[in-house]
Write an enzyme that holds these catalytic residues in place. Sequence first.
Site, PDB file in Angstrom:
ATOM      1  N   ASN A   7      96.862  80.025 -13.878  1.00  0.00           N
ATOM      2  CA  ASN A   7      97.164  78.603 -13.712  1.00  0.00           C
ATOM      3  C   ASN A   7      97.641  78.427 -12.273  1.00  0.00           C
ATOM      4  OD1 ASN A   7      98.052  75.983 -13.776  1.00  0.00           O
ATOM      5  ND2 ASN A   7      99.390  76.240 -15.547  1.00  0.00           N
ATOM      6  N   ARG A  91      93.136  77.443 -15.912  1.00  0.00           N
ATOM      7  CA  ARG A  91      93.443  76.089 -16.343  1.00  0.00           C
ATOM      8  C   ARG A  91      93.011  75.135 -15.229  1.00  0.00           C
ATOM      9  NH1 ARG A  91      98.963  72.842 -15.769  1.00  0.00           N
ATOM     10  NH2 ARG A  91      98.311  70.996 -16.914  1.00  0.00           N
ATOM     11  N   HIS A 180      96.931  67.367 -21.297  1.00  0.00           N
ATOM     12  CA  HIS A 180      97.536  68.274 -22.292  1.00  0.00           C
ATOM     13  C   HIS A 180      96.569  68.546 -23.448  1.00  0.00           C
ATOM     14  CE1 HIS A 180     101.651  66.427 -21.000  1.00  0.00           C
ATOM     15  NE2 HIS A 180     101.482  67.583 -20.381  1.00  0.00           N
ATOM     16  N   ARG A 241     108.649  60.813 -14.434  1.00  0.00           N
ATOM     17  CA  ARG A 241     107.573  59.804 -14.355  1.00  0.00           C
ATOM     18  C   ARG A 241     107.914  58.596 -15.215  1.00  0.00           C
ATOM     19  NH1 ARG A 241     102.801  63.847 -15.806  1.00  0.00           N
ATOM     20  NH2 ARG A 241     103.949  65.556 -14.890  1.00  0.00           N
ATOM     21  N   GLU A 385      99.229  77.080 -24.566  1.00  0.00           N
ATOM     22  CA  GLU A 385      98.053  76.689 -23.786  1.00  0.00           C
ATOM     23  C   GLU A 385      97.334  77.908 -23.199  1.00  0.00           C
ATOM     24  OE1 GLU A 385     100.830  73.918 -21.938  1.00  0.00           O
ATOM     25  OE2 GLU A 385      99.212  72.451 -21.894  1.00  0.00           O
TER      26      GLU A 385
END
Length: 404
Positions: A7, A91, A180, A241, A385
């Site tokens: 990643n 990823r 996601h 965010r 993940e």
Amino acid sequence: MIILVVNAGSSSLKFQLYQMKDETVLAKGKVERIGMESAILHFEPAGKQEIREVREILEHTTAFRKVMDILVHPVHGILQSVDQIEAVGHRVVHGGESFSGSVLVDEEVKREIKRLFDLAPLHNPAHILGIQAVEANMPDIPQAVVFDTAFHQTMPPTSYLYPIPMVLYKKHKIRRYGFHGMSHAYVSERAAAFLGRPLKELKLVTCHIGNGASCAAILGGRSMDTSMGMTPLEGLMMGTRSGDIDPAIVPVTMSKEDLTLAEVSSMLNRHSGLMAISGIGSDMREIEQAIKTGDRNASLAFEMYEYRLRKYIGAYAAAMNGLDAVVFTAGVGENSAMLRAAVCRNLSFLGIELDEQANERKESGEREITAPESKVKALVIPTNEELVIARDTYRLILHRNDVE
Ligand code: ADP
């Protein structure tokens, strides 16, 4: 087969090494602060002592070479030779409309990921650096890419279009993509297994609540809607965010505060959410701690965060015309009993009956937090993940070997 999952971020490279025979993690680690004299390499080999080294690492190719060196280190290493690694899975955050599943990397795939730089300017360029770093060090190894957006490509136009002039979609692909995806896909499959029911029959809302947060309406195993949009800024209130706001706030803030577009964008991405309302930080643990000491801003931040999540769950139950289970996952979803309790208590009208003790129990595995008679279940399912990336890479390599 041994597979390395990578990643790559703009200044970091995280990795996990899998033995696919039994899906065990042989080692994991990360290189952080790439580009600096004091980059940090952290390595956790299974069953051996962890290592942390500080050294100059100026770009991703060198970072990846350090990872290879440490994997075969005579004392701390876990492999005899890097040739034991048969494939690398990456990823990739944005696959746009081009990718509805994982693929093996070739020149065209790389070109397409580059074409999507505009949609994910912080992420996709770093993923290309990661792919190139592997190519430079292991020129012959097959690589696969697994996208955050791919799972949501099943969304219908009613979910993915914005009600703005169609020309923007046609010319620039401005639409909702969702993120996601690996996590939503993984936890919905695990939820079906946990409930002992076919995924095809289930109406699920999966809540991936970490630093970034999104929830998804999963109807019969397919993503029907999700809260993140063209970028990961839309939807739920997050650590830093804003999530959903009136878009008119952007020009008004620029004008009133004399800010540039880049500054407003940074405000919404990095200085909003829990951080802005609490004035404390973006970490839910700090917020919960502050609430215990009576901090009013922390309480307000928590209540807004929970309220906005609850509204999405209600909206998705309506969108699917029903609900079988709500699934909580990622850092906050897996660990914050306080958030889960607030959400579930406030959704009792849907038929969610929280088991307070089960919710409070400090367990780490998959578990139910609703009472046995609860009409709608609430589950905690730890996400994974990296395993999704490793499995997809493995499947693609086996398929390629079959074809050859
Ligand atoms: P990322 O989106 O970066 O992958 P994670 O899924 O690891 O993030 O989630 C990180 C967040 O999880 C932290 O910011 C923190 O707020 C939250 N978190 C972790 N542990 C706990 C805990 N025990 N209680 C409440 N929140 C927690």
